[in-house]
Motif scaffolding. Structure first.
Motif, short mmCIF file in Angstrom:
data_model
loop_
_atom_site.label_atom_id
_atom_site.label_comp_id
_atom_site.label_asym_id
_atom_site.label_seq_id
_atom_site.Cartn_x
_atom_site.Cartn_y
_atom_site.Cartn_z
N ALA A 205 43.15 76.47 21.70
CA ALA A 205 42.76 75.60 22.82
C ALA A 205 41.25 75.45 22.94
CB ALA A 205 43.32 76.13 24.12
N SER A 206 40.84 74.25 23.31
CA SER A 206 39.47 74.03 23.77
C SER A 206 39.37 74.40 25.24
CB SER A 206 39.08 72.55 23.60
OG SER A 206 39.39 72.08 22.31
N ASN A 207 40.48 74.17 25.95
CA ASN A 207 40.53 74.43 27.38
C ASN A 207 41.94 74.87 27.76
OD1 ASN A 207 38.82 74.34 29.77
ND2 ASN A 207 40.27 72.83 30.56
N VAL A 208 42.06 75.87 28.63
CA VAL A 208 43.36 76.32 29.10
C VAL A 208 43.46 76.00 30.59
CG1 VAL A 208 44.95 78.27 29.34
CG2 VAL A 208 43.36 78.19 27.40
N VAL A 209 44.56 75.35 30.96
CA VAL A 209 44.81 74.95 32.35
C VAL A 209 45.99 75.75 32.87
CG1 VAL A 209 45.55 73.06 33.84
CG2 VAL A 209 43.89 72.63 32.02
N PHE A 210 45.80 76.42 34.00
CA PHE A 210 46.89 77.16 34.63
C PHE A 210 47.36 76.40 35.86
CE2 PHE A 210 48.19 80.41 37.88
CZ PHE A 210 49.42 80.69 37.30
N MET A 211 48.67 76.10 35.88
CA MET A 211 49.26 75.37 37.00
C MET A 211 50.23 76.24 37.76
SD MET A 211 50.06 71.48 35.78
CE MET A 211 50.56 71.10 37.48
#
Length: 242
Positions: A205-211
């Motif tokens: 990942a370049s960016n990890v998003v937690f929802m």
């Protein structure tokens, strides 16, 4: 301009608000991994991006194309966005090659010979050059999912969406699908991946998003996200899955 820009996106099913003011930007060539508990809205984000479900508010722009503009045709969107689902959804009566050529022939208007050439090249890319004439019933789950990836790539998309692409697979064959996804990342394919594979997110990942509960709780590059999460809800989630 980012490849994908979501601004103030809201989505409800009846009284259940599944997306609440989602703001997400993905740059060209980046890999965005979305993680979180079941029911947090992860898959709904992908379905909104691909206009499989309409949003109730906000805007989504992909490569300058407004997903929410009613003048934008579905075919124009399908040319920009490829999607790989948890279930492979291959046509059982068609060979791998025929499954991959269907979209380019019907939607892009490619001649059969050109579509066949594209299909064989993409099947080779996902390690299935020798399975072009096999039907889905003759393929393992991992092989079927790789055909599904080739089918999505055949449309020449600007963005690839992966909705838990390995969760229906046995653990021992999950790696062969993740290897294809890692190769796409190395080739700077813009990807948005809903995943439970934390190792993949950490590595690629370049960016990890937690929802959680329809909101983006935290978003950071993987080093900071996994190494020093800021929010207590993120820390709690990671403590259970790592």
């Amino acid at each position: 301009m980012p490849m994908l820009e979501m601004s103030g996106v809201r989505k409800a099913f009846g009284q259940n608000e599944v997306l609440k003011d989602i703001n997400l930007s993905v740059e060209r060539g980046d890999v965005c991994c979305i993680i979180g508990p079941s029911g947090s809205g992860k898959s709904t984000i992908l379905r909104c991006i691909n206009r499989l479900v309409p949003i109730d508010g906000g805007t989504i722009v992909i490569d300058g194309l407004s997903v929410t503009d009613p003048a934008v045709r579905d075919v124009d969107l399908r040319r920009r966005v490829g999607m790989v689902f948890q279930q492979f959804n291959l046509f059982p009566h068609m060979t791998a090659r025929e499954n991959v050529t269907l979209g380019p022939r019907k939607v892009l208007g490619l001649a059969q010979a050109d579509a066949d050439d594209r299909a064989r090249a993409l099947l080779a890319k996902v390690g299935l050059a020798d399975k072009a004439e096999s039907r889905p019933s003759q393929l393992s789950g991992g092989q079927q999912q790789r055909v599904a990836i080739a089918r999505a790539l055949a449309m020449g998309p600007k963005v690839m969406l992966f909705d838990e692409a390995t969760s229906a697979l046995d653990p021992e064959i999950t790696g062969e699908v993740l290897a294809v996804m890692k190769q796409l990342a190395l080739e700077h394919t813009t990807m948005i991946c809903v995943t439970h594979e934390m190792g993949f997110a950490r590595e690629v990942a370049s960016n990890v998003v937690f929802m959680d509960a329809g909101v983006i709780v935290e978003s950071n590059p993987p080093g900071a996200f996994f190494g020093a999460p800021q929010m207590e809800r993120t820390k709690s989630f990671l403590s259970k899955v790592l």
